[in-house]
Design a protein around this motif. Structure first.
Motif, PDB file in Angstrom:
ATOM      1  N   LEU A  77     -21.873  15.757  -8.136  1.00 14.09           N
ATOM      2  CA  LEU A  77     -21.663  14.318  -8.209  1.00 14.09           C
ATOM      3  C   LEU A  77     -22.617  13.578  -7.281  1.00 14.09           C
ATOM      4  CD1 LEU A  77     -17.756  14.460  -8.248  1.00 14.09           C
ATOM      5  CD2 LEU A  77     -19.326  14.362 -10.200  1.00 14.09           C
ATOM      6  N   SER A  78     -23.831  14.090  -7.205  1.00 10.40           N
ATOM      7  CA  SER A  78     -24.888  13.451  -6.420  1.00 10.40           C
ATOM      8  C   SER A  78     -26.173  13.472  -7.232  1.00 10.40           C
ATOM      9  CB  SER A  78     -25.114  14.194  -5.094  1.00 10.40           C
ATOM     10  OG  SER A  78     -23.969  14.146  -4.268  1.00 10.40           O
ATOM     11  N   HIS A  79     -27.159  12.716  -6.763  1.00  5.52           N
ATOM     12  CA  HIS A  79     -28.481  12.737  -7.391  1.00  5.52           C
ATOM     13  C   HIS A  79     -29.344  13.807  -6.734  1.00  5.52           C
ATOM     14  CE1 HIS A  79     -27.168   9.279  -9.541  1.00  5.52           C
ATOM     15  NE2 HIS A  79     -27.216   8.448  -8.514  1.00  5.52           N
ATOM     16  N   GLN A  80     -30.589  13.898  -7.149  1.00  7.63           N
ATOM     17  CA  GLN A  80     -31.474  14.935  -6.616  1.00  7.63           C
ATOM     18  C   GLN A  80     -31.802  14.717  -5.144  1.00  7.63           C
ATOM     19  OE1 GLN A  80     -34.948  15.241  -9.149  1.00  7.63           O
ATOM     20  NE2 GLN A  80     -34.026  16.939 -10.250  1.00  7.63           N
ATOM     21  N   SER A 116     -24.196   9.765  -4.378  1.00  8.46           N
ATOM     22  CA  SER A 116     -23.851   8.657  -5.267  1.00  8.46           C
ATOM     23  C   SER A 116     -22.362   8.362  -5.148  1.00  8.46           C
ATOM     24  CB  SER A 116     -24.195   8.954  -6.722  1.00  8.46           C
ATOM     25  OG  SER A 116     -23.768   7.887  -7.552  1.00  8.46           O
ATOM     26  N   PRO A 117     -21.985   7.412  -4.280  1.00  5.44           N
ATOM     27  CA  PRO A 117     -20.580   7.014  -4.225  1.00  5.44           C
ATOM     28  C   PRO A 117     -20.049   6.574  -5.580  1.00  5.44           C
ATOM     29  CG  PRO A 117     -21.774   6.141  -2.335  1.00  5.44           C
ATOM     30  CD  PRO A 117     -22.798   6.722  -3.256  1.00  5.44           C
ATOM     31  N   PRO A 127     -15.795   2.370  -3.588  1.00  5.26           N
ATOM     32  CA  PRO A 127     -15.001   2.633  -2.382  1.00  5.26           C
ATOM     33  C   PRO A 127     -14.479   4.064  -2.300  1.00  5.26           C
ATOM     34  CG  PRO A 127     -14.433   0.495  -3.287  1.00  5.26           C
ATOM     35  CD  PRO A 127     -15.314   1.164  -4.299  1.00  5.26           C
ATOM     36  N   ILE A 128     -14.148   4.675  -3.429  1.00  7.58           N
ATOM     37  CA  ILE A 128     -13.708   6.071  -3.394  1.00  7.58           C
ATOM     38  C   ILE A 128     -14.836   6.957  -2.890  1.00  7.58           C
ATOM     39  CG2 ILE A 128     -12.901   8.023  -4.782  1.00  7.58           C
ATOM     40  CD1 ILE A 128     -11.581   6.006  -6.664  1.00  7.58           C
ATOM     41  N   GLY A 129     -16.033   6.720  -3.422  1.00  8.51           N
ATOM     42  CA  GLY A 129     -17.179   7.521  -3.002  1.00  8.51           C
ATOM     43  C   GLY A 129     -17.573   7.307  -1.556  1.00  8.51           C
ATOM     44  N   PHE A 130     -17.305   6.117  -1.016  1.00  3.07           N
ATOM     45  CA  PHE A 130     -17.651   5.865   0.389  1.00  3.07           C
ATOM     46  C   PHE A 130     -16.918   6.851   1.315  1.00  3.07           C
ATOM     47  CE2 PHE A 130     -18.318   1.121  -0.760  1.00  3.07           C
ATOM     48  CZ  PHE A 130     -19.592   1.403  -1.209  1.00  3.07           C
TER      49      PHE A 130
END
Length: 549
Positions: A368-371, A375-376, A437-440
């Motif tokens: 769930l992130s970029h390279q 990414s929140p 906000p969840i990703g933060f």
């Protein structure tokens, strides 16, 4: 002018925020509002076997060598699951060729040796066109392959195929090969045919037959074709009642194949199967190798298998468990000591690490992130859609899904600071206020799941909130909130049901799904019990008349 929103799938404005629960794959949550509508199941469909189910079925029918010889078409997910795509998408011409070639290769592999032939066929031909031997074999094999008895007309047709090929080649076994290959290309083998019988007490509703339920049960719980014993039980009426289905399901979940089937579910549900092909920036993360990615997937699968099979415990531990399974590489990534030199071991996670549950594992943090960056948005969207069943609508067509790159001389900014524009821009805020906000709260973990306390030299502020459930600042605390949420259990039930039936639940299935969630709760949240109870539910055993095209 195009709108700048860092979003892969989103919405715009206040209306989108209000409508966030009305996406095409959402259904009402249990509540104190009006009672659910009367039970009305989804329409019957034809669902093609998934690639791994097809290979397993070939193996069950013809042996390992035959299974290794096939190359079924690639599955395509719809609404997050291959099973739904299998019920909705038509076969392409190339897929038909793949099935034809696979059937021929499987038949050839199974009949390639004298010993295999004798075991498979069960009789010794007395001539090139021994119809009696061919009849006995095709009657038995056709029954297993098509998961129902062949009619006399069907059997006569395939005997004719076999004798014609045997005559042409001067070889009885060549005739068997062509007949087997033909049976394996039939829709009766390739598809789970679910027609049902009209329910006289409920017009428009159809009850799946015992043999149809045997097929649905077996492919859901074990990922392969029904055994002879299960087919015989169905033909005796052993699957005609809820109790009969439950009894057979209990036997199936105790088989080793059930582990593989559930592993496949988690690979799809949590996107773990994407890890082998995932790439990260080699300059920033030179240690991110295919071996490390494979270890990340194995950590999560071992963790889940421990909950379901080894300890058969409260599955909600998946959200906030204080232990996990690591090998030497993952222990280094996590800063843990005590990992074995080879293999995996279960280790406690120190409270100060903030790790806990699935969302603290490198598999999801990496996926769930970029390279190059976290990414929140993507992390938050995953929680909303996969764990809470709150779909996020698509973004406006003029949205640019990229953040502006920092310019030389700019003050260092964390990802949270860069995403502040989402809260200000009305075209973005409608959905981003539900995701970002969840990703933060996961920002202390970089694009490969390592802990960090700064981002681009700026200190990270990970304190945030999940709706009215409370504040959190790390994966373990988020998991504790999710464990308490009244959405997570119904959402999990819903996702398992989608994989089991090959369709997104319809409004008329709200009541049985709510009952399943309540039963799951009463069981102590044991997932094995949920698998069994899904098969015994009316939503699994009944269907509606097919939709008129």
């Amino acid at each position: 002018m195009a709108l700048a929103c860092s979003f892969l799938g989103g919405c715009s404005g206040k209306a989108a925020l209000d409508d966030v629960h009305t996406g095409p794959i959402n259904t009402p949550q249990p509540s104190s509002g009006p009672p659910p509508p009367p039970f009305q199941p989804a329409p019957v469909t034809l669902r093609i076997l998934l690639g791994w189910q097809y290979r397993n079925a070939i193996g069950s029918l013809l042996g390992v060598e035959a299974a290794n010889a096939v190359q079924p078409p690639q599955d395509t997910a719809v609404n997050g699951f291959d099973a739904i795509g299998a019920a909705q998408l038509a076969l392409s011409p190339s897929a038909l060729v793949s099935y034809e070639n696979s059937a021929l290769h499987a038949a050839q592999a199974a009949l390639s040796s004298t010993a295999t032939r004798k075991t498979l066929i069960g009789c010794t031909p007395t001539s090139t066109t021994d119809e009696s031997c061919l009849h006995d074999f095709l009657s038995q094999f056709g029954h297993r392959a098509w998961r129902r008895p062949l009619s006399e007309q069907e059997l006569a047709s395939w005997i004719h195929v076999g004798t014609a090929a045997a005559t042409a080649y001067g070889d009885f076994y060549k005739g068997v090969e062509f007949a087997v290959a033909g049976l394996l290309q039939s829709p009766s083998f390739l598809y789970m045919v679910e027609v049902g019988q009209p329910d006289p007490e409920h017009p428009g509703r159809r009850k799946l037959t015992g043999l149809e339920l045997a097929t649905r049960l077996s492919f859901f719980l074990t990922g392969t074709t029904p055994s002879d014993e299960l087919l015989a039980a169905a033909e005796r009426g052993g699957l005609d009642t809820q109790e009969g289905v439950r009894a057979q399901a209990l036997q199936l979940v105790s088989r080793p194949e059930a582990r593989e089937a559930l592993t496949r579910f988690f690979d799809e549900y949590l996107r773990l199967r994407e890890l082998p092909t995932l790439s990260k920036d080699s300059t920033l993360f030179p240690f991110f190798t295919p071996e490390l990615a494979s270890g990340m997937r194995e950590e999560t699968q071992r963790f889940l298998a421990d909950l379901v099979w080894d300890r058969n415990t409260d599955f909600r531990e998946a959200f906030d468990s204080d232990s996990t399974f690591v090998n030497k590489d993952l222990a280094t990534l996590y800063g843990l000591s005590g990992a074995p030199a080879t293999g995996f071991a279960r280790l406690k996670l120190p409270p100060e690490s903030g790790r806990g549950g699935l969302l603290g594992q490198a598999s999801l943090l990496t996926l769930l992130s970029h390279q190059t960056t976290t990414s929140p948005t993507v992390r938050g969207r995953f929680v909303r859609e996969r764990l809470l069943c709150q779909p996020i609508p698509a973004p406006p067509p003029d949205v640019i899904p990229n953040l502006p790159e920092p310019q030389s001389g700019d003050q260092p900014q964390t990802m949270r600071q860069r995403l502040a524009e989402h809260q200000k821009n009305p075209a973005c805020s409608g959905c981003h206020t539900r995701m970002d906000p969840i990703g933060f709260g996961l920002e202390n973990f970089d694009p490969v799941g390592r802990f960090r306390d700064s981002d681009h030299g700026a200190p990270i502020d990970s304190v945030t909130q999940l709706d009215a459930l409370g504040t959190f600042q790390n994966p373990r605390q988020l998991g504790q909130l999710l464990r308490r949420s009244d959405r997570t259990v119904p959402c999990l039930v819903r996702n398992v049901f989608r994989m089991a039936t090959g369709h997104v639940e319809v409004e008329g299935e709200t009541e049985p799904l709510s009952e399943l969630a309540a039963t799951f709760s009463r069981s102590g949240y044991h997932l094995r019990d949920l698998l069994v109870e899904i098969t015994a539910s009316d939503a699994f055993r009944y269907a509606a008349d097919p939709e008129v095209q």
